[in-house]
Design a protein around this motif. Structure first.
Motif, PDB file in Angstrom:
ATOM      1  N   GLY A  27       0.818  -1.211   0.000  1.00 57.59           N
ATOM      2  CA  GLY A  27       0.000   0.000   0.000  1.00 57.59           C
ATOM      3  C   GLY A  27       0.849   1.257   0.000  1.00 57.59           C
ATOM      4  N   ILE A  28       0.247   2.321  -0.531  1.00 60.43           N
ATOM      5  CA  ILE A  28       0.860   3.643  -0.501  1.00 60.43           C
ATOM      6  C   ILE A  28       0.183   4.420   0.615  1.00 60.43           C
ATOM      7  CG2 ILE A  28       1.110   5.814  -1.778  1.00 60.43           C
ATOM      8  CD1 ILE A  28       1.180   4.145  -4.356  1.00 60.43           C
ATOM      9  N   LEU A  29       0.989   4.960   1.535  1.00 64.34           N
ATOM     10  CA  LEU A  29       0.450   5.662   2.700  1.00 64.34           C
ATOM     11  C   LEU A  29       0.720   7.155   2.577  1.00 64.34           C
ATOM     12  CD1 LEU A  29      -0.722   5.551   5.630  1.00 64.34           C
ATOM     13  CD2 LEU A  29       1.660   5.338   6.415  1.00 64.34           C
ATOM     14  N   LEU A  30      -0.324   7.945   2.528  1.00 63.09           N
ATOM     15  CA  LEU A  30      -0.155   9.402   2.456  1.00 63.09           C
ATOM     16  C   LEU A  30       0.123   9.928   3.859  1.00 63.09           C
ATOM     17  CD1 LEU A  30      -3.120  10.017   0.044  1.00 63.09           C
ATOM     18  CD2 LEU A  30      -0.736  10.565  -0.472  1.00 63.09           C
ATOM     19  N   THR A  31       1.243  10.672   3.999  1.00 68.05           N
ATOM     20  CA  THR A  31       1.620  11.178   5.327  1.00 68.05           C
ATOM     21  C   THR A  31       1.747  12.707   5.314  1.00 68.05           C
ATOM     22  OG1 THR A  31       3.986  11.096   4.875  1.00 68.05           O
ATOM     23  CG2 THR A  31       2.982   9.090   5.767  1.00 68.05           C
ATOM     24  N   MET A  32       1.796  13.262   6.503  1.00 69.92           N
ATOM     25  CA  MET A  32       1.985  14.695   6.715  1.00 69.92           C
ATOM     26  C   MET A  32       0.988  15.513   5.908  1.00 69.92           C
ATOM     27  SD  MET A  32       6.129  14.873   6.915  1.00 69.92           S
ATOM     28  CE  MET A  32       7.027  13.409   7.339  1.00 69.92           C
ATOM     29  N   HIS A  33      -0.229  14.995   5.845  1.00 66.87           N
ATOM     30  CA  HIS A  33      -1.276  15.689   5.110  1.00 66.87           C
ATOM     31  C   HIS A  33      -1.733  16.897   5.917  1.00 66.87           C
ATOM     32  CE1 HIS A  33      -5.490  16.443   3.793  1.00 66.87           C
ATOM     33  NE2 HIS A  33      -4.939  16.229   2.598  1.00 66.87           N
ATOM     34  N   ASP A  34      -1.750  18.069   5.245  1.00 64.96           N
ATOM     35  CA  ASP A  34      -2.170  19.305   5.915  1.00 64.96           C
ATOM     36  C   ASP A  34      -3.380  19.855   5.188  1.00 64.96           C
ATOM     37  OD1 ASP A  34      -0.380  22.290   7.032  1.00 64.96           O
ATOM     38  OD2 ASP A  34      -2.521  21.825   6.943  1.00 64.96           O
TER      39      ASP A  34
ATOM     40  N   LYS B 246      -3.881  18.702  -0.987  1.00 69.33           N
ATOM     41  CA  LYS B 246      -5.083  18.232  -1.698  1.00 69.33           C
ATOM     42  C   LYS B 246      -4.701  17.718  -3.083  1.00 69.33           C
ATOM     43  CE  LYS B 246      -8.502  21.352   0.335  1.00 69.33           C
ATOM     44  NZ  LYS B 246      -7.754  22.621   0.530  1.00 69.33           N
ATOM     45  N   GLN B 247      -3.845  18.510  -3.771  1.00 63.89           N
ATOM     46  CA  GLN B 247      -3.467  18.136  -5.142  1.00 63.89           C
ATOM     47  C   GLN B 247      -2.745  16.797  -5.165  1.00 63.89           C
ATOM     48  OE1 GLN B 247      -1.011  21.315  -6.535  1.00 63.89           O
ATOM     49  NE2 GLN B 247      -2.695  22.785  -6.666  1.00 63.89           N
ATOM     50  N   VAL B 248      -1.765  16.634  -4.260  1.00 64.62           N
ATOM     51  CA  VAL B 248      -0.980  15.391  -4.265  1.00 64.62           C
ATOM     52  C   VAL B 248      -1.877  14.212  -3.936  1.00 64.62           C
ATOM     53  CG1 VAL B 248       0.895  14.127  -3.135  1.00 64.62           C
ATOM     54  CG2 VAL B 248       1.224  16.514  -3.764  1.00 64.62           C
ATOM     55  N   MET B 249      -2.761  14.397  -2.949  1.00 64.89           N
ATOM     56  CA  MET B 249      -3.644  13.293  -2.551  1.00 64.89           C
ATOM     57  C   MET B 249      -4.537  12.878  -3.728  1.00 64.89           C
ATOM     58  SD  MET B 249      -5.562  13.008   0.985  1.00 64.89           S
ATOM     59  CE  MET B 249      -7.328  13.142   0.935  1.00 64.89           C
TER      60      MET B 249
ATOM     61  N   ARG C 131      -0.477  15.894   9.224  1.00 60.81           N
ATOM     62  CA  ARG C 131       0.687  16.519   9.863  1.00 60.81           C
ATOM     63  C   ARG C 131       0.258  16.859  11.284  1.00 60.81           C
ATOM     64  NH1 ARG C 131       5.420  18.512   8.854  1.00 60.81           N
ATOM     65  NH2 ARG C 131       5.354  18.354   6.611  1.00 60.81           N
ATOM     66  N   ASN C 132       1.030  16.399  12.252  1.00 63.64           N
ATOM     67  CA  ASN C 132       0.626  16.567  13.661  1.00 63.64           C
ATOM     68  C   ASN C 132       1.886  16.665  14.504  1.00 63.64           C
ATOM     69  OD1 ASN C 132      -0.541  14.462  16.237  1.00 63.64           O
ATOM     70  ND2 ASN C 132      -1.241  16.540  15.956  1.00 63.64           N
ATOM     71  N   VAL C 133       2.107  17.830  15.110  1.00 68.15           N
ATOM     72  CA  VAL C 133       3.368  18.078  15.802  1.00 68.15           C
ATOM     73  C   VAL C 133       3.611  17.063  16.926  1.00 68.15           C
ATOM     74  CG1 VAL C 133       2.502  19.728  17.498  1.00 68.15           C
ATOM     75  CG2 VAL C 133       4.853  19.887  16.722  1.00 68.15           C
ATOM     76  N   ARG C 134       2.555  16.489  17.497  1.00 68.53           N
ATOM     77  CA  ARG C 134       2.738  15.510  18.576  1.00 68.53           C
ATOM     78  C   ARG C 134       3.538  14.299  18.094  1.00 68.53           C
ATOM     79  NH1 ARG C 134       2.148  17.837  23.021  1.00 68.53           N
ATOM     80  NH2 ARG C 134       0.883  16.339  24.218  1.00 68.53           N
ATOM     81  N   LEU C 135       3.378  13.951  16.795  1.00 68.49           N
ATOM     82  CA  LEU C 135       4.144  12.840  16.230  1.00 68.49           C
ATOM     83  C   LEU C 135       5.634  13.150  16.207  1.00 68.49           C
ATOM     84  CD1 LEU C 135       1.831  11.740  13.285  1.00 68.49           C
ATOM     85  CD2 LEU C 135       2.545  10.298  15.202  1.00 68.49           C
ATOM     86  N   SER C 136       5.988  14.426  16.007  1.00 66.67           N
ATOM     87  CA  SER C 136       7.423  14.729  15.960  1.00 66.67           C
ATOM     88  C   SER C 136       7.984  15.000  17.360  1.00 66.67           C
ATOM     89  CB  SER C 136       7.680  15.896  15.016  1.00 66.67           C
ATOM     90  OG  SER C 136       7.219  17.087  15.559  1.00 66.67           O
ATOM     91  N   GLU C 137       7.113  15.168  18.331  1.00 67.09           N
ATOM     92  CA  GLU C 137       7.586  15.346  19.713  1.00 67.09           C
ATOM     93  C   GLU C 137       7.839  14.003  20.403  1.00 67.09           C
ATOM     94  OE1 GLU C 137       5.092  19.499  20.520  1.00 67.09           O
ATOM     95  OE2 GLU C 137       4.478  17.624  21.468  1.00 67.09           O
ATOM     96  N   ALA C 138       7.010  13.012  20.061  1.00 71.74           N
ATOM     97  CA  ALA C 138       7.054  11.723  20.766  1.00 71.74           C
ATOM     98  C   ALA C 138       8.450  11.090  20.798  1.00 71.74           C
ATOM     99  CB  ALA C 138       6.037  10.769  20.136  1.00 71.74           C
ATOM    100  N   PRO C 139       9.205  11.091  19.669  1.00 74.07           N
ATOM    101  CA  PRO C 139      10.527  10.430  19.700  1.00 74.07           C
ATOM    102  C   PRO C 139      11.488  11.027  20.722  1.00 74.07           C
ATOM    103  CG  PRO C 139      10.029  11.206  17.457  1.00 74.07           C
ATOM    104  CD  PRO C 139       8.896  11.612  18.318  1.00 74.07           C
ATOM    105  N   SER C 140      11.296  12.310  21.058  1.00 74.30           N
ATOM    106  CA  SER C 140      12.240  12.892  22.029  1.00 74.30           C
ATOM    107  C   SER C 140      11.991  12.341  23.428  1.00 74.30           C
ATOM    108  CB  SER C 140      12.164  14.414  22.020  1.00 74.30           C
ATOM    109  OG  SER C 140      10.881  14.873  22.290  1.00 74.30           O
TER     110      SER C 140
END
Ligand SMILES: Nc1ncnc2c1ncn2[C@@H]1O[C@H](COP(=O)(O)OP(=O)(O)OP(=O)(O)O)[C@@H](O)[C@H]1O
Ligand SMILES: Nc1ncnc2c1ncn2[C@@H]1O[C@H](COP(=O)(O)OP(=O)(O)OP(=O)(O)O)[C@@H](O)[C@H]1O
Ligand SMILES: [Mg+2]
Ligand SMILES: [Mg+2]
Lengths: 253, 253
Positions: B180-187, B194-197, B215-224
Motif C-alpha cells: 500500500g501507498i500511505l499518504l503522510t503529513m497531510h495538511d 489536496k493536489q498530491v492526494m 501533519r501533527n506536531v505531537r508525532l514529531s515530539e514523541a521520539p524525544s
C-alpha cells in the motif's frame, strides 16, 4: 575560481534540494555566477528549477560514468546567472557502477576543474545517503553546508555525518571544512523547534548560520511550478530567509 | 508465520520511521506479536522506541555482516507485544562491506527465518536510499508499504521506487507485492496536500490506503521521549490515524 559547496545530510527531507535551488537563485540575483550540480537520482533540484526530464539528454550520470564533459550537460535556468548540471533517474545506477571505476571518489572533482573559472560558486545537491555520490561531492568540495530540520531526529544524524566528513578529510580532501549548519523548517509555534535550535547553537556555536529558514508552505509549492521562490513568491517568509542566507554566505566568502 | 512488510521510499523524510514505530505500537495493541527491524544507520526507529545506543551491544550490523543470529539482538520495548531489532551508526559501514559477501542481498531474509514463527508481523524500517540495505529488505519482504508526503516531490520518487521493486521481483523475490501507498503529513489547510492526494488516488486507486496520516506536531515530539504516540499522546490526531491504519493493515491481512 569557484568556491564549491556540498549541500549534504544523509537524514532525508531536511531541505537540501530546496536550499540548493533557492540559495542558488538569490546568490545569482546578488550578481554571483552560480552552478547547481544535481547529484541525486530523484533529481528534485532539476525539476524544481523547471528543467524537464529530456529523454535523450546527457546528464550528470554521463559525466561521472561515461566521461562526458560537464560543459556538455550544463543548461541555463529561468534565473539569470544560475546554471544547472541536471540529473535524472538514470543516476540511480551510478552508485553501483562507480564502485569498480578508477578514482571512483574523485570523478566529480575532476569534471568540475574545467568549469571552475566560469563560476563564483558551485552548489552540489546530495542524495540522502553517504554513498559514492555524496562522497564524490565531499571529495570535490571546499566546504559542506548541512541543512538540519528543527526536529528531534536532526541531531542524531549529525554525528554520523561529521564522522564521515572527518574520514573524507583524512583520505580524500584535507581542505574540506564545515561551511555552516543551516536550521530549516523552523516553526516558531512548536516547542520542538525551539529546543532543537537552542541545542544546535549550544553544541555548534561557530558553525551555525545566523539565518534560520522558517517552515513556509510557499517553499513547498514553488517546485510544482518549476520556479525558485524568488520568482514564485518573492514576498514570502521563505524567500526573505533565503535572500538573507545568500547575503550571509557571500559575507562568509 | 509472520508477514514481512518493508517500509521503504528513497525519498527522505516521508515518515518511514514514524510509521514503523507507531503502526508497530498499534498493531501490538490490537493483539498482534510485532517485530520492528531497524535497517537505517541513523537508527531513528531504535531511539524513537526509547532504546539507547548500548555501546557494546550487538545490533543489526552484526546479524548482516558477522552472522550473529537475530534472536541475540532482539529487545523488548515499552509496548507490550512490540519487539525491536536495533540499529546503530555502525550499520553505516554495512552498505560497502556487504558488497563482497556471499548472498549479499539475501542475508536479512535468511536471518529472519528462525524468528518468523514467533511474530504475526515484521516491519522493516529502511534508510532513504536504494542501496544494499533496502534491497535486503525488499528481498526478504512479502509486501512493501510506501509512505509518501503530500508534497510535490513525492510523485517523482515513486517512479524510481516502483522500477526498483519490479527488478527485485524479477531477480530476488517474485512474490513481492505492493502492500500500500500511505499518504503522510497531510495538511488540510494547504492546496499542495489536496493536489498530491488527488493525484496519488487517481494514479494508484487500488494501492492507496484509505487512512491518511495528518501533519501533527505531537508525532514529531514523541521520539524525544522515546515513546510511540500511543503512549505519548493517545488522544492526538496522529495517534488516531495510526490506530486506524493498524486496523486497515490487519483487515488487508
Ligand atoms: N522551509 C520549508 N518550509 C516548508 N516546506 C519545505 C521547506 N523546505 C523544504 N520543504 C519541503 O519539504 C520537503 C523536503 O524538502 P527537500 O526535498 O528540499 O529536502 P531534501 O533534504 O532535499 O530531501 P531528500 O533527502 O529526499 O533529498 C519538500 O517537499 C519541500 O518542498
Ligand atoms: N505526520 C507527521 N506529522 C508531523 N511530523 C511528522 C509526521 N511524520 C513524521 N514527522 C516528523 O518528520 C520528520 C521525518 O519523519 P521520519 O524521520 O519518520 O521520516 P523518514 O522517512 O523515516 O526519514 P529518513 O528518510 O531520514 O529515514 C521527523 O522529524 C518526524 O518526527
Ligand atoms: Mg533532495
Ligand atoms: Mg527513517
Amino acid at each position: 575560481y569557484a568556491r564549491i559547496v556540498a549541500i549534504a545530510n544523509q537524514k532525508g527531507g531536511v531541505g537540501k534540494s530546496t536550499t540548493a535551488i533557492n540559495l542558488g537563485a538569490y546568490l545569482a540575483m546578488e550578481g554571483k555566477r552560480v552552478l547547481v550540480v544535481d547529484l541525486d537520482p530523484q533529481s528534485n533540484a532539476t525539476s524544481g528549477l523547471g528543467i524537464g526530464p529530456g529523454v535523450g539528454d546527457l546528464q550528470i550520470y554521463d559525466v561521472l560514468v561515461n566521461e562526458v564533459s560537464l560543459e556538455e550537460i550544463i543548461v541555463r535556468t529561468s534565473t539569470e546567472g544560475l546554471d544547472l548540471a541536471p540529473s535524472s533517474l538514470r543516476l540511480a545506477g551510478a552508485e553501483v557502477e562507480l564502485v569498480s571505476l578508477y578514482s571512483r571518489e574523485g570523478r566529480l572533482k575532476k569534471s568540475l576543474e574545467p568549469v571552475r573559472d566560469r563560476y563564483d560558486i558551485i552548489l552540489v545537491d546530495c542524495p540522502p545517503s553517504l554513498g559514492l555520490l555524496t562522497v564524490n561531492a565531499l571529495a570535490a568540495a571546499d566546504e559542506v553546508m548541512i541543512p538540519i530540520q528543527c526536529e528531534y531526529y536532526a541531531l542524531e544524524g549529525l554525528v554520523l555525518l561529521l564522522r564521515t566528513i572527518e574520514k573524507i578529510r583524512v583520505y580524500l580532501n584535507p581542505d574540506l571544512r564545515i561551511g555552516g549548519i543551516l536550521l530549516t523548517m523552523h516553526d516558531a509555534r512548536t516547542n520542538i523547534s525551539k529546543q532543537v535550535m537552542e541545542e544546535v547553537r549550544k553544541q555548534y556555536p561557530n558553525e551555525t548560520f545566523v539565518t534560520v529558514i522558517p517552515r513556509n508552505v510557499r517553499l513547498s509549492e514553488a517546485p510544482s511550478y518549476g520556479q525558485p521562490i524568488s520568482q514564485y513568491d518573492p514576498q514570502s517568509r521563505g524567500a526573505q530567509a533565503y535572500q538573507d542566507l545568500a547575503k550571509e554566505v557571500i559575507s562568509h566568502g
